[in-house]
Design a protein around this motif. Structure first.
Motif, PDB file in Angstrom:
ATOM      1  N   THR A  21       0.785  -1.302   0.087  1.00 41.39           N
ATOM      2  CA  THR A  21       0.050  -0.015   0.073  1.00 41.39           C
ATOM      3  C   THR A  21       0.937   1.325   0.034  1.00 41.39           C
ATOM      4  OG1 THR A  21       0.096  -0.083   2.501  1.00 41.39           O
ATOM      5  CG2 THR A  21      -1.756  -1.136   1.292  1.00 41.39           C
ATOM      6  N   THR A  22       0.288   2.557  -0.022  1.00 39.87           N
ATOM      7  CA  THR A  22       0.960   3.660   0.097  1.00 39.87           C
ATOM      8  C   THR A  22       1.798   3.844   1.427  1.00 39.87           C
ATOM      9  OG1 THR A  22      -0.780   4.958   0.625  1.00 39.87           O
ATOM     10  CG2 THR A  22      -0.214   4.693  -1.690  1.00 39.87           C
ATOM     11  N   GLY A  23       1.296   3.048   2.556  1.00 42.08           N
ATOM     12  CA  GLY A  23       1.557   3.459   3.804  1.00 42.08           C
ATOM     13  C   GLY A  23       0.916   2.620   4.972  1.00 42.08           C
ATOM     14  N   SER A  24       0.944   2.421   6.069  1.00 47.32           N
ATOM     15  CA  SER A  24       0.201   1.727   6.866  1.00 47.32           C
ATOM     16  C   SER A  24      -1.183   2.212   7.212  1.00 47.32           C
ATOM     17  CB  SER A  24       1.040   1.770   8.355  1.00 47.32           C
ATOM     18  OG  SER A  24       1.413   3.298   8.846  1.00 47.32           O
ATOM     19  N   SER A  25      -1.152   3.484   7.073  1.00 46.12           N
ATOM     20  CA  SER A  25      -2.576   4.064   6.863  1.00 46.12           C
ATOM     21  C   SER A  25      -3.529   3.346   6.214  1.00 46.12           C
ATOM     22  CB  SER A  25      -2.732   5.532   6.803  1.00 46.12           C
ATOM     23  OG  SER A  25      -2.088   6.146   7.982  1.00 46.12           O
ATOM     24  N   GLU A  26      -3.295   3.470   4.807  1.00 44.11           N
ATOM     25  CA  GLU A  26      -4.031   2.553   3.852  1.00 44.11           C
ATOM     26  C   GLU A  26      -4.136   1.207   4.155  1.00 44.11           C
ATOM     27  OE1 GLU A  26      -4.351   1.507  -0.732  1.00 44.11           O
ATOM     28  OE2 GLU A  26      -2.681   2.448  -0.331  1.00 44.11           O
ATOM     29  N   ALA A  27      -3.029   0.620   4.609  1.00 40.77           N
ATOM     30  CA  ALA A  27      -3.103  -0.682   4.830  1.00 40.77           C
ATOM     31  C   ALA A  27      -4.074  -1.117   6.129  1.00 40.77           C
ATOM     32  CB  ALA A  27      -1.740  -1.237   5.348  1.00 40.77           C
ATOM     33  N   ALA A  28      -4.114  -0.374   7.216  1.00 32.26           N
ATOM     34  CA  ALA A  28      -4.932  -0.403   8.378  1.00 32.26           C
ATOM     35  C   ALA A  28      -6.481  -0.349   7.829  1.00 32.26           C
ATOM     36  CB  ALA A  28      -4.722   0.673   9.258  1.00 32.26           C
ATOM     37  N   MET A  29      -6.658   0.598   6.892  1.00 25.16           N
ATOM     38  CA  MET A  29      -8.056   0.395   6.229  1.00 25.16           C
ATOM     39  C   MET A  29      -8.653  -0.383   5.678  1.00 25.16           C
ATOM     40  SD  MET A  29      -8.478   4.726   5.265  1.00 25.16           S
ATOM     41  CE  MET A  29      -7.984   6.130   6.356  1.00 25.16           C
ATOM     42  N   LEU A  30      -7.532  -0.927   4.787  1.00 22.29           N
ATOM     43  CA  LEU A  30      -7.779  -2.309   4.336  1.00 22.29           C
ATOM     44  C   LEU A  30      -8.219  -3.531   5.235  1.00 22.29           C
ATOM     45  CD1 LEU A  30      -5.366  -2.436   0.929  1.00 22.29           C
ATOM     46  CD2 LEU A  30      -7.771  -1.356   1.175  1.00 22.29           C
ATOM     47  N   GLY A  31      -7.421  -3.477   6.236  1.00 22.52           N
ATOM     48  CA  GLY A  31      -7.679  -4.569   7.154  1.00 22.52           C
ATOM     49  C   GLY A  31      -9.013  -4.242   7.931  1.00 22.52           C
ATOM     50  N   GLY A  32      -9.340  -2.751   8.111  1.00 23.36           N
ATOM     51  CA  GLY A  32     -10.631  -2.695   8.672  1.00 23.36           C
ATOM     52  C   GLY A  32     -11.825  -3.017   8.023  1.00 23.36           C
ATOM     53  N   LEU A  33     -11.659  -2.843   6.668  1.00 24.76           N
ATOM     54  CA  LEU A  33     -12.637  -3.288   5.498  1.00 24.76           C
ATOM     55  C   LEU A  33     -12.716  -4.735   5.523  1.00 24.76           C
ATOM     56  CD1 LEU A  33     -11.974  -0.703   2.578  1.00 24.76           C
ATOM     57  CD2 LEU A  33     -14.060  -0.810   3.643  1.00 24.76           C
ATOM     58  N   ALA A  34     -11.877  -5.455   5.725  1.00 24.05           N
ATOM     59  CA  ALA A  34     -12.133  -6.943   5.708  1.00 24.05           C
ATOM     60  C   ALA A  34     -12.831  -7.349   7.263  1.00 24.05           C
ATOM     61  CB  ALA A  34     -10.656  -7.446   5.550  1.00 24.05           C
ATOM     62  N   LEU A  35     -12.430  -6.672   8.022  1.00 22.05           N
ATOM     63  CA  LEU A  35     -13.236  -6.932   9.245  1.00 22.05           C
ATOM     64  C   LEU A  35     -14.677  -6.608   9.173  1.00 22.05           C
ATOM     65  CD1 LEU A  35     -10.914  -5.442  12.159  1.00 22.05           C
ATOM     66  CD2 LEU A  35     -11.041  -7.941  11.473  1.00 22.05           C
ATOM     67  N   LYS A  36     -15.093  -5.656   8.592  1.00 19.10           N
ATOM     68  CA  LYS A  36     -16.432  -5.191   8.677  1.00 19.10           C
ATOM     69  C   LYS A  36     -17.129  -6.111   7.458  1.00 19.10           C
ATOM     70  CE  LYS A  36     -19.251  -1.465   7.074  1.00 19.10           C
ATOM     71  NZ  LYS A  36     -19.682   0.068   6.748  1.00 19.10           N
ATOM     72  N   TRP A  37     -16.526  -6.423   6.315  1.00 21.32           N
ATOM     73  CA  TRP A  37     -17.215  -7.359   5.396  1.00 21.32           C
ATOM     74  C   TRP A  37     -17.616  -8.671   6.106  1.00 21.32           C
ATOM     75  CZ3 TRP A  37     -17.076  -2.993   3.220  1.00 21.32           C
ATOM     76  CH2 TRP A  37     -17.636  -2.692   2.047  1.00 21.32           C
ATOM     77  N   ARG A  38     -16.471  -9.284   6.962  1.00 16.59           N
ATOM     78  CA  ARG A  38     -16.669 -10.615   7.348  1.00 16.59           C
ATOM     79  C   ARG A  38     -17.812 -10.757   8.187  1.00 16.59           C
ATOM     80  NH1 ARG A  38     -11.071 -10.727   7.871  1.00 16.59           N
ATOM     81  NH2 ARG A  38     -11.310 -11.071  10.099  1.00 16.59           N
ATOM     82  N   TRP A  39     -18.025  -9.284   9.327  1.00 12.36           N
ATOM     83  CA  TRP A  39     -18.964  -9.331  10.211  1.00 12.36           C
ATOM     84  C   TRP A  39     -19.990  -9.096   9.484  1.00 12.36           C
ATOM     85  CZ3 TRP A  39     -22.092  -5.162  10.848  1.00 12.36           C
ATOM     86  CH2 TRP A  39     -22.764  -4.969  11.969  1.00 12.36           C
ATOM     87  N   ARG A  40     -20.204  -8.365   8.549  1.00 10.88           N
ATOM     88  CA  ARG A  40     -21.598  -8.255   7.867  1.00 10.88           C
ATOM     89  C   ARG A  40     -22.036  -9.447   7.374  1.00 10.88           C
ATOM     90  NH1 ARG A  40     -21.681  -3.519   3.364  1.00 10.88           N
ATOM     91  NH2 ARG A  40     -20.503  -5.228   2.541  1.00 10.88           N
ATOM     92  N   ALA A  41     -21.358 -10.116   6.675  1.00 14.52           N
ATOM     93  CA  ALA A  41     -21.572 -11.292   5.982  1.00 14.52           C
ATOM     94  C   ALA A  41     -22.128 -12.460   6.947  1.00 14.52           C
ATOM     95  CB  ALA A  41     -20.389 -12.094   5.068  1.00 14.52           C
ATOM     96  N   ARG A  42     -21.424 -12.700   8.319  1.00 18.08           N
ATOM     97  CA  ARG A  42     -21.835 -13.532   9.042  1.00 18.08           C
ATOM     98  C   ARG A  42     -23.180 -13.084   9.646  1.00 18.08           C
ATOM     99  NH1 ARG A  42     -17.455 -13.002  12.013  1.00 18.08           N
ATOM    100  NH2 ARG A  42     -18.482 -11.631  13.792  1.00 18.08           N
ATOM    101  N   ARG A  43     -23.389 -11.824   9.963  1.00 15.61           N
ATOM    102  CA  ARG A  43     -24.778 -11.299  10.596  1.00 15.61           C
ATOM    103  C   ARG A  43     -25.678 -11.561   9.472  1.00 15.61           C
ATOM    104  NH1 ARG A  43     -25.632  -9.701  15.809  1.00 15.61           N
ATOM    105  NH2 ARG A  43     -26.830  -8.033  15.159  1.00 15.61           N
ATOM    106  N   ARG A  44     -25.410 -11.274   8.343  1.00 15.71           N
ATOM    107  CA  ARG A  44     -26.747 -11.672   7.422  1.00 15.71           C
ATOM    108  C   ARG A  44     -27.201 -13.037   7.072  1.00 15.71           C
ATOM    109  NH1 ARG A  44     -24.725  -7.272   2.746  1.00 15.71           N
ATOM    110  NH2 ARG A  44     -25.589  -5.444   3.676  1.00 15.71           N
TER     111      ARG A  44
END
Length: 462
Positions: free
Chosen positions: A122-145
């Protein structure tokens, strides 16, 4: 007889002298492009001189980022100026080198044996952190649905995180639950989790190298507490480790600290290649424990310049040189070289901590042992000192040193502290000079007490 056209010698000299050129006799344009071109050497020299006002990067003790690179890095960066990291069809070897770096990091962070690294630059750890956060949100949302439950109120639990996590929460509609600091604490403590997590928690962020004080949060203990919470409530809450700095320190200086993929609950790790990874500015990394932890919905297959390629990023076109430089450093230093570099930095940090402790007016918050190569401290008695740490920062700046002063996060915002980072290229001699200037600044401020104000003051925004 041949005819020769000659020029006035003074005019010729004026053409070659940067400081008698037409452009140097003007204030450089700020709002409108010039009407015509100027000689490259003139423009370079004028900008070079203006940039001297930025100060000496080697004296910037506020930044985690790389401020020194060897000649090999400079040469490779020059050779890669035209390589677009996103275009894996046109630059397949650069893409291959990116994949090698991901594999190396997955191995360094003890990903399960027999799995290939899943991640990207990524361009730095901030972008990398956001990608990690998006993966967390997507997995949680899929499980809840899948469970037939509402998925409209996600939250993320953390301690005193860097601002990128606040950006993530705002940009991607996630409630950020920042746990206040307890008295004497500098980070998230495991027993605090029970009061903040629930069925809507997409993950817990643990920090390996707290931005404020530079020590590690207890990742293994945080994971163990989440194990207990799962047994009690059934909530399977993953951990993302923000190892922006510690990801390139702990494996070499603290191999017995268990914080990485050895913990099954750790789903992903981000880091900055351009911090203690020693690469030049512009590269970060995100790695997942296993491939299934990166939701396929987040990966785009893009038809770009004649070929299909998978991509997961917030940016698109970006330079490839920093990734090449990272691989160069992996090859050149190896594990032993990284260990020596980080140990030299840690030794210098501990030297500085000892000098500060002997100086008198300070109390160490972090002494450079067990975390990042850094020192953080506060005034032992702010009321009796006759000056503030903000005054001390200003005084040190007169000698070129940039030493940040700022308050700790809630609920310890009344504690104002300073932090000094030791990076590759910051030498023991430099720090000895800093100690001398620090001592002189303290003596001056003690002899000339400043009016103490309770008004908030601006420090450094790192």
């Amino acid at each position: 007889m041949a005819l020769h056209e000659t020029k006035d010698a003074r005019a010729r000299d004026a053409d070659t002298d940067v400081f008698t050129s037409a452009l140097s006799g003007q204030i450089l344009p700020k709002y409108r492009m010039p009407d015509d071109h100027s000689p490259s050497e003139v423009v370079y020299s004028l900008l070079h001189n203006e940039l001297l006002l930025d100060g000496n990067a080697a004296q910037n003790l506020a930044t985690f980022c790389t401020t020194w690179s060897d000649d090999g890095v400079h040469r490779l960066m020059n050779e890669c100026l035209d390589k677009n990291m996103i275009d894996k069809d046109e630059y397949p070897q650069t893409a291959e080198i990116e994949a090698r770096c991901v594999n190396i990091l997955a191995d360094l962070w003890n990903a399960p044996k027999g799995t290939s690294g899943t991640g990207c630059s990524t361009t730095g750890s901030s972008e990398a952190a956001m990608l990690g956060g998006l993966a967390l949100k997507w997995r949680w949302r899929a499980r809840r649905r899948a469970e037939g439950k509402p998925a409209d109120r996600p939250n993320l639990v953390c301690g005193p995180v860097q601002i990128c996590w606040e950006k993530f929460a705002r940009y991607f509609d996630v409630e950020l639950r920042q746990v206040p600091l307890e008295p004497g604490a500098t980070g998230l403590l495991p027993h605090q989790l029970a009061a903040h997590v629930d069925e809507n928690t997409i993950g817990v962020v643990a920090i390996l190298g707290v931005t404020y004080t530079c020590d590690y949060e207890p990742v293994a203990e945080i994971a163990a507490e989440l194990d207990r919470i799962q047994q009690e409530h059934g909530w399977d809450i993953p951990v993302h480790v923000d190892a922006a700095s510690g990801g390139f320190v702990a494996p070499f200086l603290h191999p017995d600290v268990v914080w990485d993929f050895r913990l099954p609950r750790v789903a992903s790790v981000n880091t900055s290649g351009h911090k203690y990874g020693l690469a030049p500015l512009g590269v970060g990394w995100i790695v997942w424990r296993t491939a299934e932890l990166l939701p396929a919905d987040l990966v785009f297959d893009v038809d770009y310049l004649g070929g299909d390629m998978p991509t997961f990023a917030l940016n698109f076109s970006r330079p490839g040189g920093e990734v090449i430089a990272q691989y160069y450093l992996f090859l050149r230093l190896g594990r032993g070289g990284y260990r020596r570099v980080q140990q030299a930095c840690a030794d210098t940090a501990q030297y500085l901590a000892g000098e500060i402790a002997r100086m008198g007016p300070f109390t160490l918050l972090y002494d450079g042992q067990g975390g990042l190569p850094a020192v953080s401290y506060t005034l032992a008695d702010p009321e009796a000192a006759g000056f503030t740490l903000y005054d001390l920062s200003d005084r040190l700046r007169m000698r070129g040193w940039q030493v940040p002063t700022y308050p700790l996060p809630a609920d310890r915002q009344d504690t104002v502290m300073q932090r000094v980072l030791i990076r590759h290229g910051v030498t023991r001699d430099q720090i000895a000079l800093l100690v001398s200037d620090l001592r002189a600044a303290v003596e001056h401020l003690a002899a000339h007490p400043q009016p103490v104000t309770t008004e908030p003051r601006s420090g450094f925004h790192h």
